[in-house]
Scaffold this motif. Sequence first.
Motif, PDB file in Angstrom:
ATOM      1  N   SER A 126      41.889  46.562  31.673  1.00 29.06           N
ATOM      2  CA  SER A 126      42.676  47.793  31.446  1.00 29.06           C
ATOM      3  C   SER A 126      42.278  48.432  30.114  1.00 29.06           C
ATOM      4  O   SER A 126      42.201  49.654  29.989  1.00 29.06           O
ATOM      5  N   LEU A 127      42.019  47.588  29.118  1.00 25.09           N
ATOM      6  CA  LEU A 127      41.686  48.115  27.798  1.00 25.09           C
ATOM      7  C   LEU A 127      40.317  48.775  27.770  1.00 25.09           C
ATOM      8  O   LEU A 127      40.139  49.851  27.193  1.00 25.09           O
ATOM      9  N   GLU A 166      36.144  57.081  43.606  1.00 24.51           N
ATOM     10  CA  GLU A 166      35.724  55.742  44.043  1.00 24.51           C
ATOM     11  C   GLU A 166      36.455  54.624  43.304  1.00 24.51           C
ATOM     12  O   GLU A 166      36.374  53.462  43.682  1.00 24.51           O
ATOM     13  N   PHE A 167      37.182  54.970  42.221  1.00 18.38           N
ATOM     14  CA  PHE A 167      37.934  53.964  41.457  1.00 18.38           C
ATOM     15  C   PHE A 167      39.437  54.080  41.725  1.00 18.38           C
ATOM     16  O   PHE A 167      40.258  53.603  40.939  1.00 18.38           O
ATOM     17  N   VAL A 225      43.665  50.538  37.378  1.00 15.23           N
ATOM     18  CA  VAL A 225      44.178  49.168  37.293  1.00 15.23           C
ATOM     19  C   VAL A 225      44.985  48.832  38.549  1.00 15.23           C
ATOM     20  O   VAL A 225      44.829  47.753  39.150  1.00 15.23           O
ATOM     21  N   GLU A 226      45.813  49.785  38.984  1.00 11.08           N
ATOM     22  CA  GLU A 226      46.638  49.562  40.175  1.00 11.08           C
ATOM     23  C   GLU A 226      45.749  49.388  41.414  1.00 11.08           C
ATOM     24  O   GLU A 226      45.960  48.493  42.233  1.00 11.08           O
ATOM     25  N   TRP A 227      44.716  50.225  41.490  1.00  9.47           N
ATOM     26  CA  TRP A 227      43.780  50.157  42.622  1.00  9.47           C
ATOM     27  C   TRP A 227      43.071  48.795  42.630  1.00  9.47           C
ATOM     28  O   TRP A 227      42.984  48.133  43.671  1.00  9.47           O
ATOM     29  N   ALA A 228      42.597  48.339  41.462  1.00 11.09           N
ATOM     30  CA  ALA A 228      41.869  47.064  41.377  1.00 11.09           C
ATOM     31  C   ALA A 228      42.785  45.902  41.780  1.00 11.09           C
ATOM     32  O   ALA A 228      42.351  44.959  42.451  1.00 11.09           O
ATOM     33  N   ASP A 229      44.050  45.982  41.372  1.00 17.35           N
ATOM     34  CA  ASP A 229      45.000  44.916  41.723  1.00 17.35           C
ATOM     35  C   ASP A 229      45.293  44.930  43.222  1.00 17.35           C
ATOM     36  O   ASP A 229      45.371  43.884  43.856  1.00 17.35           O
ATOM     37  N   PHE A 233      49.500  46.615  24.289  1.00 16.35           N
ATOM     38  CA  PHE A 233      48.864  47.100  25.511  1.00 16.35           C
ATOM     39  C   PHE A 233      49.637  46.763  26.783  1.00 16.35           C
ATOM     40  O   PHE A 233      50.382  45.812  26.836  1.00 16.35           O
ATOM     41  N   VAL A 234      49.417  47.571  27.782  1.00 19.41           N
ATOM     42  CA  VAL A 234      50.094  47.384  29.060  1.00 19.41           C
ATOM     43  C   VAL A 234      49.553  46.114  29.718  1.00 19.41           C
ATOM     44  O   VAL A 234      48.349  45.915  29.759  1.00 19.41           O
ATOM     45  N   PRO A 235      50.438  45.235  30.218  1.00 14.95           N
ATOM     46  CA  PRO A 235      49.940  43.995  30.830  1.00 14.95           C
ATOM     47  C   PRO A 235      48.913  44.291  31.931  1.00 14.95           C
ATOM     48  O   PRO A 235      49.071  45.234  32.682  1.00 14.95           O
ATOM     49  N   ASP A 236      47.886  43.481  31.970  1.00 13.13           N
ATOM     50  CA  ASP A 236      46.800  43.676  32.932  1.00 13.13           C
ATOM     51  C   ASP A 236      47.262  43.297  34.349  1.00 13.13           C
ATOM     52  O   ASP A 236      47.853  42.285  34.536  1.00 13.13           O
TER      53      ASP A 236
END
Length: 356
Positions: free
Chosen positions: A142-143, A162-163, A185-189, A353-356
């Motif tokens: 995320s960072l 695409e991300f 980040v939401e998409w990757a999770d 930072f926002v939790p990963d």
Amino acid sequence: MVASDRLRRSLRRTALTWLKRCGAFHFVQSSDWRRQRLLILCYHGISLEDEHEWRPYLFIRPQLFEQRLEILRKGHYAVLPLGEALERLYRKDLPPRSVAITFDDGTYDFHHQAFPRLKQFGLPVTVYLTTYYSDLQCPVFSLICSYMMWKARGQGSLNLNEFGVPDPVNLASAEERQKAVDQVVEWADKEGLTGEQKNLVAARLAERLKIDYQAIVQKRILQLMNSQEVKQLADAGVDFQLHTHRHRMPRNEDLFRKEIRDNREKISSMVAGKRTHFCYPSGAYRPEFLTWLATDGIVSATTCDTGLATAESNPLLLPRLLDTTGRSDLEFESWVNGIGHFLSSGKRARLAFVPD
Ligand SMILES: [Zn+2]
């Protein structure tokens, strides 16, 4: 900065200059009131490159860090190891002008920038280490997404479909960049990507942003220290304590305690000894966390709330002073000597930072 903030800063600077000139700094610094209090300093990172320009409240320049250490030295502050400082705080046996230094997360820059300087000044330090990325040896996802979009801020509008980002992103806008990072980040999770797969996504994103990802990775920007580096620093006297494995605080008790357990086990695999001190990731806490922490044998927990700790402070809700790029030396000095307490509005610090 809005006009009222500018005015407040200017008034604060004038007040502090005047208070210093008239001897109030020295008066409070040497008082019994200050002697009964412990200032726990909170740092995150000392820039390897330009990280302080990206997140000035999380990173500071190496030179600024040295200035702070110089203020501690010149002011004859008693910088104590965190465990000893807390024992003496509650025993009401603190030396005059006591301070403890803590670093959150354990990014590589601590090894490269902070530790050599602390060593030079002969000061003890505690690192609250988050461990998920310790063995991955790639930047925190995320960072690094946020950092790279910030670096590409001059590139206008970009399509990052695409991300998992539905709308074109105006990279000049901090708000749009943050929204896009959250979406990536939401998409990757949602896709269930592993740490390694996220690293490949970050490399692809870098390409789209025309950024040299390999150079960032080689410099170890936004990477955690690896096991060997942690061991090496522990041997040199650095105290490593708990910060959750994945830098998050689940609301479910079992998951919450698993975070502590995994973090403890990972640190124990690198460093001998018992770990009983904790720092809330992102400074966020809830009442039920205190019971869960106590059950797991945690004796102290620090927040990002601003203030000096007293013997009356809840040991599982200890305030600290988050040192940032925007804080002047005069303001820093006012906090270590205690004056800052009287001029503070008691505001909670900005979140990390926002939790990963
Ligand atoms: Zn953290």
